[in-house]
Design a protein around this motif. Structure first.
Motif, PDB file in Angstrom:
ATOM      1  N   LYS A  43      -1.135   0.429  -2.746  1.00 26.99           N
ATOM      2  CA  LYS A  43      -1.235  -0.930  -3.307  1.00 26.99           C
ATOM      3  C   LYS A  43       0.119  -1.432  -3.794  1.00 26.99           C
ATOM      4  CE  LYS A  43      -4.194   0.183  -6.498  1.00 26.99           C
ATOM      5  NZ  LYS A  43      -4.270   1.643  -6.330  1.00 26.99           N
ATOM      6  N   ASP A 144       1.172  -6.631  -9.758  1.00 26.09           N
ATOM      7  CA  ASP A 144       0.830  -5.219  -9.637  1.00 26.09           C
ATOM      8  C   ASP A 144       0.344  -4.713 -10.990  1.00 26.09           C
ATOM      9  OD1 ASP A 144       0.531  -2.606  -8.867  1.00 26.09           O
ATOM     10  OD2 ASP A 144       2.652  -2.254  -8.439  1.00 26.09           O
ATOM     11  N   ALA A 175      -2.811  -6.383  -7.175  1.00 23.89           N
ATOM     12  CA  ALA A 175      -3.219  -4.980  -7.103  1.00 23.89           C
ATOM     13  C   ALA A 175      -3.756  -4.589  -8.464  1.00 23.89           C
ATOM     14  CB  ALA A 175      -2.037  -4.090  -6.726  1.00 23.89           C
TER      15      ALA A 175
END
Length: 194
Positions: A43, A144, A175
């Motif tokens: 990811k 992220d 992610a």
């Protein structure tokens, strides 16, 4: 439909390990894609490839607009008060001061404006990093694990900021280990690709 981000047949190798290959995706204005899966599924690597921070082993990445990234580092000068640290990024991004103020308000950071970044808690640093992304005015957000360390109120602000960004024609590549309450969120299971 105006595409902001296109990844075509991307492969990523970290060390000697192939994380994924043949991965294609695109994001248009107003869209958001959740990259989910276990640790090590790729990811974060995919986000770094999409942002141009990690070179793909194969395939092409096309960003049609500027992007802003949140990852494990807040990328803010730890010695500066929060407002000044965000202003540094505003100057780099060519954004005016009122945009930084609006970004701080969106993440409820006004009371922390004069606090050095080094003194912020983990959740406050994540909110500050999100304010940096909001303040960048970049059409593509690459997030992220943006909610790590955030409490429920901060996660609600994050979700609201994502909704506002999408409503204004932005796109989000996200992610996360856990689901956020984001409507109309497409999903890509990175664990299934590993």
């Amino acid at each position: 439909m105006t595409l902001l981000l296109e990844l075509d047949r991307i492969a990523c190798i970290r060390g000697d390990r192939l994380l994924f290959e043949g991965l294609s995706l695109s994001l248009a204005r107003g869209e958001a894609l959740w990259l989910r899966g276990p640790n090590g599924a790729g990811k974060s690597s995919l986000i770094r490839v999409a942002a141009g921070l990690l070179r793909a082993a194969a395939g092409t990445v096309t960003r049609h607009e500027r992007c802003a990234l949140i990852d494990e580092a807040a990328a803010l000068d730890a010695e500066l008060p929060l407002r000044r640290a965000l202003d540094v990024w505003a100057r780099i991004d060519g954004i005016d001061g009122p945009m930084t103020q609006r970004a701080m308000e969106a993440m409820a950071l006004g009371a922390l404006a004069e606090v050095p970044v080094s003194m912020l808690s983990t959740g406050q640093r994540k909110r500050a990093a999100m304010a940096r992304v909001i303040g960048s005015a970049a059409p593509i957000w690459m997030l992220d694990e943006p909610a790590n360390g955030m409490d429920d109120a901060a996660r609600a602000r994050l979700v609201a900021a994502i909704a506002a960004h999408r409503a204004n024609g932005g796109a989000v590549l996200l992610a996360s280990h856990f689901a956020l309450d984001i409507p109309d969120l497409a999903e890509l299971d990175m664990g299934a690709r590993a």
